[in-house]
Design a protein around this motif. Structure first.
Motif, PDB file in Angstrom:
ATOM      1  N   ASN A   1      18.786 -34.958  13.476  1.00  0.00           N
ATOM      2  CA  ASN A   1      17.436 -35.500  13.530  1.00  0.00           C
ATOM      3  C   ASN A   1      16.618 -34.553  14.389  1.00  0.00           C
ATOM      4  O   ASN A   1      16.966 -34.283  15.527  1.00  0.00           O
ATOM      5  CB  ASN A   1      17.411 -36.902  14.133  1.00  0.00           C
ATOM      6  CG  ASN A   1      15.993 -37.357  14.404  1.00  0.00           C
ATOM      7  OD1 ASN A   1      15.534 -37.320  15.533  1.00  0.00           O
ATOM      8  ND2 ASN A   1      15.295 -37.763  13.369  1.00  0.00           N
ATOM      9  N   SER A   2      15.548 -34.024  13.833  1.00  0.00           N
ATOM     10  CA  SER A   2      14.665 -33.129  14.575  1.00  0.00           C
ATOM     11  C   SER A   2      13.355 -33.850  14.834  1.00  0.00           C
ATOM     12  O   SER A   2      12.803 -34.476  13.930  1.00  0.00           O
ATOM     13  CB  SER A   2      14.410 -31.851  13.773  1.00  0.00           C
ATOM     14  OG  SER A   2      15.627 -31.181  13.522  1.00  0.00           O
ATOM     15  N   ALA A   3      12.859 -33.761  16.064  1.00  0.00           N
ATOM     16  CA  ALA A   3      11.608 -34.417  16.428  1.00  0.00           C
ATOM     17  C   ALA A   3      10.658 -33.369  17.004  1.00  0.00           C
ATOM     18  O   ALA A   3      10.881 -32.856  18.091  1.00  0.00           O
ATOM     19  CB  ALA A   3      11.863 -35.530  17.438  1.00  0.00           C
ATOM     20  N   GLY A   4       9.636 -33.024  16.243  1.00  0.00           N
ATOM     21  CA  GLY A   4       8.651 -32.048  16.674  1.00  0.00           C
ATOM     22  C   GLY A   4       8.854 -30.703  16.005  1.00  0.00           C
ATOM     23  O   GLY A   4       9.973 -30.332  15.636  1.00  0.00           O
ATOM     24  N   ALA A   5       7.760 -29.987  15.846  1.00  0.00           N
ATOM     25  CA  ALA A   5       7.799 -28.695  15.159  1.00  0.00           C
ATOM     26  C   ALA A   5       8.720 -27.699  15.856  1.00  0.00           C
ATOM     27  O   ALA A   5       9.448 -26.961  15.194  1.00  0.00           O
ATOM     28  CB  ALA A   5       6.379 -28.116  15.053  1.00  0.00           C
ATOM     29  N   VAL A   6       8.730 -27.677  17.178  1.00  0.00           N
ATOM     30  CA  VAL A   6       9.575 -26.727  17.898  1.00  0.00           C
ATOM     31  C   VAL A   6      11.055 -27.027  17.694  1.00  0.00           C
ATOM     32  O   VAL A   6      11.905 -26.150  17.834  1.00  0.00           O
ATOM     33  CB  VAL A   6       9.203 -26.673  19.401  1.00  0.00           C
ATOM     34  CG1 VAL A   6       9.683 -27.910  20.131  1.00  0.00           C
ATOM     35  CG2 VAL A   6       9.737 -25.411  20.063  1.00  0.00           C
ATOM     36  N   ALA A   7      11.380 -28.256  17.294  1.00  0.00           N
ATOM     37  CA  ALA A   7      12.764 -28.648  17.004  1.00  0.00           C
ATOM     38  C   ALA A   7      13.077 -28.487  15.513  1.00  0.00           C
ATOM     39  O   ALA A   7      14.073 -29.001  15.036  1.00  0.00           O
ATOM     40  CB  ALA A   7      13.016 -30.083  17.450  1.00  0.00           C
ATOM     41  N   SER A   8      12.218 -27.825  14.787  1.00  0.00           N
ATOM     42  CA  SER A   8      12.331 -27.498  13.360  1.00  0.00           C
ATOM     43  C   SER A   8      12.029 -28.674  12.427  1.00  0.00           C
ATOM     44  O   SER A   8      12.409 -28.642  11.271  1.00  0.00           O
ATOM     45  CB  SER A   8      13.675 -26.837  13.016  1.00  0.00           C
ATOM     46  OG  SER A   8      14.726 -27.760  13.000  1.00  0.00           O
TER      47      SER A   8
END
Length: 151
Positions: free
Chosen positions: A89-96
């Motif tokens: 689970n990625s949350a936010g653009a910097v986390a892809s």
């Protein structure tokens, strides 16, 4: 449907107007293959209700989402018998995160698959250079998890 839902590819899939191969659905969640899977069986599990990421969801919604993640993940393991599986689970653009509708990737893994490693090479990640700073952060985080005291 509000403005952010109108532009959301996953909301379109939930509404039945977007292209997807649905493999599971219940009253609160939907699971489907992404258009560009990383491996055979790569599946996305999403809540039907639009939230940008996991941190916007209420506790009941998180529980329902992860119930569906375990149902679909167990089915993937039974059908494909992979050597492993990433649950991402990625949350936010910097986390892809590229689609800003909460989603969990289930990625069945086999040696040498196209996914490749997801962690920095050994010795290439963050190092605890300052034990005192790490201890202070651990204390702050522990306090934050416990929440305000109610004496």
């Amino acid at each position: 449907m509000d403005a952010r839902e109108q532009a959301c590819a996953f909301c379109e899939i939930v509404a039945g107007t977007g292209r997807a191969r649905v493999v599971y659905e219940d009253a609160h969640t939907l699971a489907f293959f992404p258009l560009a899977p990383a491996t055979l069986g790569h599946t996305l599990v999403v809540p039907r209700a639009h939230t940008a990421d996991l941190w916007e969801m209420d506790e009941a919604g998180v529980q329902r989402l992860f119930h569906a993640v375990t149902v679909v993940g167990r089915a993937l393991r039974a059908v494909l018998e992979p050597d492993g599986m990433n649950v991402i689970n990625s949350a936010g653009a910097v986390a892809s995160q590229s689609v800003f509708h909460t989603h969990v990737h289930l990625v069945p893994r086999r040696p040498g698959d196209a996914m490749g490693p997801i962690w920095p090479p050994q010795g290439g990640g963050f190092r605890d250079q300052d034990d005192a700073a790490a201890a202070a952060l651990a204390a702050r985080l522990s306090a934050a998890v416990r929440g305000p005291r109610r004496d």
